[in-house]
Design a protein around this motif. Sequence first.
Motif, PDB file in Angstrom:
ATOM      1  N   SER A 183     -33.853 -91.451   1.233  1.00  0.00           N
ATOM      2  CA  SER A 183     -33.655 -90.487   0.157  1.00  0.00           C
ATOM      3  C   SER A 183     -32.159 -90.202   0.020  1.00  0.00           C
ATOM      4  O   SER A 183     -31.357 -90.590   0.877  1.00  0.00           O
ATOM      5  N   LEU A 184     -31.772 -89.493  -1.035  1.00  0.00           N
ATOM      6  CA  LEU A 184     -30.348 -89.177  -1.221  1.00  0.00           C
ATOM      7  C   LEU A 184     -29.798 -88.291  -0.097  1.00  0.00           C
ATOM      8  O   LEU A 184     -28.696 -88.560   0.410  1.00  0.00           O
ATOM      9  N   PRO A 185     -30.512 -87.222   0.334  1.00  0.00           N
ATOM     10  CA  PRO A 185     -29.995 -86.445   1.479  1.00  0.00           C
ATOM     11  C   PRO A 185     -29.840 -87.303   2.736  1.00  0.00           C
ATOM     12  O   PRO A 185     -28.893 -87.127   3.506  1.00  0.00           O
ATOM     13  N   TYR A 186     -30.784 -88.217   2.939  1.00  0.00           N
ATOM     14  CA  TYR A 186     -30.705 -89.099   4.108  1.00  0.00           C
ATOM     15  C   TYR A 186     -29.507 -90.042   3.992  1.00  0.00           C
ATOM     16  O   TYR A 186     -28.827 -90.325   4.993  1.00  0.00           O
ATOM     17  N   ILE A 187     -29.224 -90.524   2.791  1.00  0.00           N
ATOM     18  CA  ILE A 187     -28.054 -91.379   2.576  1.00  0.00           C
ATOM     19  C   ILE A 187     -26.773 -90.600   2.831  1.00  0.00           C
ATOM     20  O   ILE A 187     -25.812 -91.125   3.409  1.00  0.00           O
ATOM     21  N   PHE A 188     -26.740 -89.327   2.398  1.00  0.00           N
ATOM     22  CA  PHE A 188     -25.582 -88.465   2.670  1.00  0.00           C
ATOM     23  C   PHE A 188     -25.365 -88.350   4.181  1.00  0.00           C
ATOM     24  O   PHE A 188     -24.251 -88.530   4.681  1.00  0.00           O
ATOM     25  N   PHE A 189     -26.433 -88.043   4.916  1.00  0.00           N
ATOM     26  CA  PHE A 189     -26.359 -87.921   6.366  1.00  0.00           C
ATOM     27  C   PHE A 189     -25.921 -89.241   7.001  1.00  0.00           C
ATOM     28  O   PHE A 189     -25.078 -89.259   7.907  1.00  0.00           O
ATOM     29  N   SER A 190     -26.469 -90.338   6.521  1.00  0.00           N
ATOM     30  CA  SER A 190     -26.129 -91.654   7.071  1.00  0.00           C
ATOM     31  C   SER A 190     -24.656 -91.977   6.851  1.00  0.00           C
ATOM     32  O   SER A 190     -23.993 -92.537   7.729  1.00  0.00           O
ATOM     33  N   GLY A 191     -24.148 -91.633   5.665  1.00  0.00           N
ATOM     34  CA  GLY A 191     -22.732 -91.861   5.390  1.00  0.00           C
ATOM     35  C   GLY A 191     -21.840 -91.072   6.314  1.00  0.00           C
ATOM     36  O   GLY A 191     -20.809 -91.578   6.791  1.00  0.00           O
ATOM     37  N   ALA A 192     -22.208 -89.811   6.591  1.00  0.00           N
ATOM     38  CA  ALA A 192     -21.418 -88.974   7.486  1.00  0.00           C
ATOM     39  C   ALA A 192     -21.382 -89.548   8.893  1.00  0.00           C
ATOM     40  O   ALA A 192     -20.334 -89.573   9.552  1.00  0.00           O
ATOM     41  N   ILE A 193     -22.527 -90.027   9.374  1.00  0.00           N
ATOM     42  CA  ILE A 193     -22.595 -90.604  10.720  1.00  0.00           C
ATOM     43  C   ILE A 193     -21.857 -91.938  10.770  1.00  0.00           C
ATOM     44  O   ILE A 193     -21.109 -92.223  11.718  1.00  0.00           O
ATOM     45  N   ALA A 194     -22.032 -92.758   9.737  1.00  0.00           N
ATOM     46  CA  ALA A 194     -21.428 -94.085   9.741  1.00  0.00           C
ATOM     47  C   ALA A 194     -19.908 -94.024   9.714  1.00  0.00           C
ATOM     48  O   ALA A 194     -19.238 -94.808  10.385  1.00  0.00           O
ATOM     49  N   ILE A 195     -19.344 -93.103   8.938  1.00  0.00           N
ATOM     50  CA  ILE A 195     -17.884 -93.030   8.864  1.00  0.00           C
ATOM     51  C   ILE A 195     -17.308 -92.550  10.187  1.00  0.00           C
ATOM     52  O   ILE A 195     -16.217 -92.958  10.585  1.00  0.00           O
ATOM     53  N   CYS A 196     -18.042 -91.679  10.898  1.00  0.00           N
ATOM     54  CA  CYS A 196     -17.596 -91.262  12.234  1.00  0.00           C
ATOM     55  C   CYS A 196     -17.559 -92.463  13.173  1.00  0.00           C
ATOM     56  O   CYS A 196     -16.626 -92.630  13.958  1.00  0.00           O
ATOM     57  N   ALA A 197     -18.595 -93.294  13.078  1.00  0.00           N
ATOM     58  CA  ALA A 197     -18.641 -94.497  13.910  1.00  0.00           C
ATOM     59  C   ALA A 197     -17.538 -95.461  13.524  1.00  0.00           C
ATOM     60  O   ALA A 197     -16.941 -96.120  14.381  1.00  0.00           O
ATOM     61  N   MET A 198     -17.249 -95.548  12.230  1.00  0.00           N
ATOM     62  CA  MET A 198     -16.240 -96.493  11.755  1.00  0.00           C
ATOM     63  C   MET A 198     -14.857 -96.149  12.293  1.00  0.00           C
ATOM     64  O   MET A 198     -14.056 -97.033  12.599  1.00  0.00           O
ATOM     65  N   ILE A 199     -14.570 -94.863  12.440  1.00  0.00           N
ATOM     66  CA  ILE A 199     -13.262 -94.446  12.937  1.00  0.00           C
ATOM     67  C   ILE A 199     -13.243 -94.399  14.461  1.00  0.00           C
ATOM     68  O   ILE A 199     -12.195 -94.353  15.084  1.00  0.00           O
ATOM     69  N   LEU A 200     -14.434 -94.445  15.074  1.00  0.00           N
ATOM     70  CA  LEU A 200     -14.531 -94.383  16.532  1.00  0.00           C
ATOM     71  C   LEU A 200     -14.494 -95.789  17.108  1.00  0.00           C
ATOM     72  O   LEU A 200     -15.355 -96.605  16.790  1.00  0.00           O
ATOM     73  N   PRO A 201     -13.510 -96.111  17.937  1.00  0.00           N
ATOM     74  CA  PRO A 201     -13.432 -97.466  18.495  1.00  0.00           C
ATOM     75  C   PRO A 201     -14.697 -97.833  19.266  1.00  0.00           C
ATOM     76  O   PRO A 201     -15.238 -97.019  20.005  1.00  0.00           O
ATOM     77  N   GLY A 202     -15.155 -99.052  19.052  1.00  0.00           N
ATOM     78  CA  GLY A 202     -16.292 -99.556  19.807  1.00  0.00           C
ATOM     79  C   GLY A 202     -17.624 -99.438  19.109  1.00  0.00           C
ATOM     80  O   GLY A 202     -18.584-100.099  19.492  1.00  0.00           O
ATOM     81  N   ILE A 203     -17.736 -98.586  18.085  1.00  0.00           N
ATOM     82  CA  ILE A 203     -19.003 -98.423  17.382  1.00  0.00           C
ATOM     83  C   ILE A 203     -18.779 -98.743  15.918  1.00  0.00           C
ATOM     84  O   ILE A 203     -17.938 -98.147  15.263  1.00  0.00           O
TER      85      ILE A 203
END
Length: 333
Positions: A183-203
């Motif tokens: 759903s759109l709220p789930y996509i929002f949440f997924s984007g927030a988690i994914a960008i944290c991982a993208m900036i975090l080395p190793g994930i």
Amino acid sequence: MTAPNSQRSSLPESSPSVQPNTDLTAKDSPKDLVTTYIKGMAMGAADIVPGVSGGTIALIAGIYERLINAIGSIGPNLWQVYRRQGGIKGLLDIWRHVDATFLLVLVLGIATSFATLSGFIKYLLDNQPLLIWSFFFGLVVATVGILLGEIKRWNVARAGLFIFGIVAAVGISSMPLITTEPSLPYIFFSGAIAICAMILPGISGSFILLLLGVYDRVLEAVHSFNLPIIFTLMAGMITGLLLFTRALKWLLSRYYQGTLALLTGFIAGSLVKVWPWKVDALGTLNSDAIHNVAPWNYPTGAQWLVTLGLMILGAVLVTALSVWGNKTKSVTH
């Protein structure tokens, strides 16, 4: 966090290692900007691969702290920065405060990689997975070795953080994929988690999207220009980025060595994801080959000459990137 930081690493744990960004952009020469652009391209190339983090490249290239510092400077206090002089001068103060020239050039480099290399890397992932995973495995192993050398005065707490980072990365990499329609709220949440991982080395951020079951949906939305999904994902990514980087900036400024140990653990744990010899559930090779096996159990053989050669190439390139990062790193004041 490479060699230039070793002097900083010898400071007490409470000593700040991330400094304000004031007037950073004024010190960037055209050569510095070209260097930043190339490092951005390297980050983008890594981010395309589900399992490899652009944050790892930023860390080894000597721009990680500056990146976190710049993004972490974006917040409500920008209004106060603007009010000091107002008008055009106030806007220029904001530009300098957030190190916007550095961020813009870095993003342009990342975007260039996505535009020019994504098709080639996707082709290799689909048709020559053993080769590309061997290259990145050597790259990650060398990165871990370099960063371990930067951690000074090992103690129980830092060793514990390093082990925790390994366990967390292995756990995330081993989670089953979610296949429900997002759903759109789930996509929002997924984007927030994914960008944290993208900036975090190793994930890897792209791997997190894959894990959460939105990777294909996002690719489809980009291809079909589905604006609601694109804007929802971007909103989640911006929210997660601003919140996460402020916390990470605080940790780097107060607990530099402990944070470095944790980040190095994340990178070491990602070796499970980039292990070259993978098969599917039936022990064969196809696009669903995600299960690690011993090299001698690989259907087409270990191919030691090629795989070890590519591992060495990856290690040599990341070592060269580290040395180059040491020489070209901008010193913050």
